[in-house]
Design an enzyme around this catalytic site. Structure first.
Site, PDB file in Angstrom:
ATOM      1  N   HIS A   1      -1.052  -0.982  -0.884  1.00  0.00           N
ATOM      2  CA  HIS A   1      -1.748  -2.208  -0.457  1.00  0.00           C
ATOM      3  C   HIS A   1      -2.897  -2.498  -1.418  1.00  0.00           C
ATOM      4  CE1 HIS A   1      -0.293  -1.423   3.879  1.00  0.00           C
ATOM      5  NE2 HIS A   1       0.288  -2.525   3.469  1.00  0.00           N
ATOM      6  N   GLY A   2      -3.163  -3.744  -1.657  1.00  0.00           N
ATOM      7  CA  GLY A   2      -4.276  -4.119  -2.539  1.00  0.00           C
ATOM      8  C   GLY A   2      -3.846  -4.118  -3.995  1.00  0.00           C
TER       9      GLY A   2
ATOM     10  N   GLU B   1       8.191   1.891  10.398  1.00  0.00           N
ATOM     11  CA  GLU B   1       7.814   2.409   9.066  1.00  0.00           C
ATOM     12  C   GLU B   1       8.054   3.904   8.963  1.00  0.00           C
ATOM     13  OE1 GLU B   1       4.179   1.014   7.269  1.00  0.00           O
ATOM     14  OE2 GLU B   1       3.830   2.948   6.300  1.00  0.00           O
TER      15      GLU B   1
ATOM     16  N   ASN C   1       5.949  -8.263   1.662  1.00  0.00           N
ATOM     17  CA  ASN C   1       4.649  -8.615   2.249  1.00  0.00           C
ATOM     18  C   ASN C   1       3.609  -8.891   1.173  1.00  0.00           C
ATOM     19  OD1 ASN C   1       5.997  -7.822   4.529  1.00  0.00           O
ATOM     20  ND2 ASN C   1       4.504  -6.294   5.165  1.00  0.00           N
TER      21      ASN C   1
ATOM     22  N   ASP D   1       1.429  -7.085  11.878  1.00  0.00           N
ATOM     23  CA  ASP D   1       1.537  -6.235  10.689  1.00  0.00           C
ATOM     24  C   ASP D   1       0.863  -4.885  10.960  1.00  0.00           C
ATOM     25  OD1 ASP D   1       2.094  -5.659   8.004  1.00  0.00           O
ATOM     26  OD2 ASP D   1       0.178  -6.473   7.313  1.00  0.00           O
TER      27      ASP D   1
ATOM     28  N   THR E   1      -3.167  -9.528  -0.275  1.00  0.00           N
ATOM     29  CA  THR E   1      -4.310  -9.586  -1.199  1.00  0.00           C
ATOM     30  C   THR E   1      -4.209 -10.739  -2.197  1.00  0.00           C
ATOM     31  OG1 THR E   1      -4.430  -7.184  -1.001  1.00  0.00           O
ATOM     32  CG2 THR E   1      -5.671  -8.171  -2.800  1.00  0.00           C
TER      33      THR E   1
ATOM     34  N   HIS F   1       6.213  -3.476   1.340  1.00  0.00           N
ATOM     35  CA  HIS F   1       4.800  -3.815   1.552  1.00  0.00           C
ATOM     36  C   HIS F   1       4.087  -3.785   0.203  1.00  0.00           C
ATOM     37  CE1 HIS F   1       4.176  -3.528   6.053  1.00  0.00           C
ATOM     38  NE2 HIS F   1       5.462  -3.248   5.914  1.00  0.00           N
ATOM     39  N   GLY F   2       2.834  -4.240   0.200  1.00  0.00           N
ATOM     40  CA  GLY F   2       2.041  -4.167  -1.039  1.00  0.00           C
ATOM     41  C   GLY F   2       2.581  -5.075  -2.123  1.00  0.00           C
TER      42      GLY F   2
HETATM   43  P1  13P Z   1      -0.893  -6.584  -0.396  1.00  0.00           P
HETATM   44  O1  13P Z   1      -2.236  -6.841   0.195  1.00  0.00           O
HETATM   45  O2  13P Z   1      -0.934  -5.542  -1.445  1.00  0.00           O
HETATM   46  O3  13P Z   1      -0.241  -7.843  -0.859  1.00  0.00           O
HETATM   47  O4  13P Z   1       0.010  -5.965   0.758  1.00  0.00           O
HETATM   48  C1  13P Z   1       0.354  -6.743   1.872  1.00  0.00           C
HETATM   49  C2  13P Z   1       1.069  -5.946   2.896  1.00  0.00           C
HETATM   50  O5  13P Z   1       1.820  -5.054   2.595  1.00  0.00           O
HETATM   51  C3  13P Z   1       0.861  -6.292   4.299  1.00  0.00           C
HETATM   52  O6  13P Z   1       1.368  -5.328   5.152  1.00  0.00           O
END
Ligand code: 13P
Length: 289
Positions: free
Chosen positions: A177-178, A135, A229, A84, A232, A207-208
């Site tokens: 992310h997060g 990406e 993905n 990743d 978190t 992602h995220g």
């Molecule tokens: P999250 O931590 O927001 O779920 O994102 C995960 C991610 O995109 C890994 O590349």
């Protein structure tokens, strides 16, 4: 069964569902994700960030653990072991270690350099039977030290990178992310739509995945997202269940201090989160399609 992500994502794109990438941190994480995928007959992608790889003592350890666990648990659903947000050097380390899929995150390079490095890695990965994600634009927030401004991708640049022969494309569309902040503007579906128009059958990656409302996830899948993905959210589920175990004083009762007991509620909580996501993404029962 360890495989590249190519076929599972082609099928997901054609079947209008998404395959979950769940990031792993240790043995418990890996076991929880594999067992849930097998129980639900779903394809799955195990994501490994460079930080998590380092934590687990290196990519060779990760690949050996995942391969052995896949075999010893008798997992028959397709599983891809995927780097990743890889650096250029990290991609080569994972290729050598026996990963079945890599992501080269060249989004912080000028587009020409992103294209040059992605092109090289596409050739290397494909020659060895691995799939590769690239990406364009960037994912906001921070993941294991990878920080992104969160700018939306340019659809023409997406087309340029898709044409390099990558197997999946991550495009920034306002995702982070997060945890999402209260004032988050939401996903930019106009951007996603424009990208999908330009890139056609290319499986797009969101992602995220943590905390994106269900209706937005469904709309993103309708607009060509085939891989989502999640990192978190499994960490939060694990933390909440572990906190409860300790706050309830279970670690103080009998042999409650045994790590196999102490970590069990967290591992179960990861399984519940993975199941919930697989239901939402529509990948359940798709392992043998
Ligand atoms: P999250 O931590 O927001 O779920 O994102 C995960 C991610 O995109 C890994 O590349």
């Amino acid at each position: 069964m360890l495989v590249s992500a190519t076929e599972m994502l082609k099928k997901a794109k054609a079947g209008h569902y998404a395959v979950g990438q769940f990031n792993i941190n240790n043995l418990e994480w890996t076991k929880s994700v594999l067992l849930t995928a097998q129980e639900l007959n779903s394809p799955v992608i195990l994501g490994v960030s460079e930080g998590a790889g380092k934590y687990m003592t290196g990519f060779k350890t990760v690949a050996a653990m995942v391969k052995a666990m896949d075999e010893e648990l008798g997992i028959t659903v397709p599983v891809a072991l995927h780097l990743d947000h890889g650096t250029y050097e990290g991609c080569y380390k994972c290729i050598k270690a026996g990963f079945t899929s890599i992501m080269f995150d060249g989004s912080h390079y000028p587009i020409d350099e992103n294209v040059a490095k992605t092109t090289e890695l596409v050739h290397v990965a494909h020659a060895l039977g691995l799939s590769i994600e690239a990406e364009v634009g960037s994912i906001g927030g921070e993941e294991d030290g990878v920080i992104g401004a969160g700018e939306c991708a340019d659809p023409d640049e997406c087309k340029m990178v898709a044409d390099l022969g990558v197997d999946m494309l991550a495009a920034g569309i306002g995702n982070i992310h997060g945890k999402y902040p209260e004032n988050w503007a939401g996903l930019s579906f106009d951007t996603l739509d424009a990208i999908q128009q330009k890139t056609g059958v290319m499986p797009l990656v969101l992602h995220g995945g943590t905390g994106i409302p269900e209706d937005m996830i469904k709309k993103a899948i309708d607009l060509g997202v085939s891989k989502i993905n999640v990192n978190t959210e499994c960490q939060l589920s694990f933390q909440e269940a572990t906190r409860k175990y300790i706050e309830d004083g279970k670690d103080l009762q009998g042999k409650g201090f045994d790590p196999r007991k102490l970590l069990a509620p967290g591992a179960e909580a990861i399984r519940a989160t993975v199941k919930e996501k697989m239901e939402l993404f529509g990948s359940i029962g798709k392992a043998n399609d």
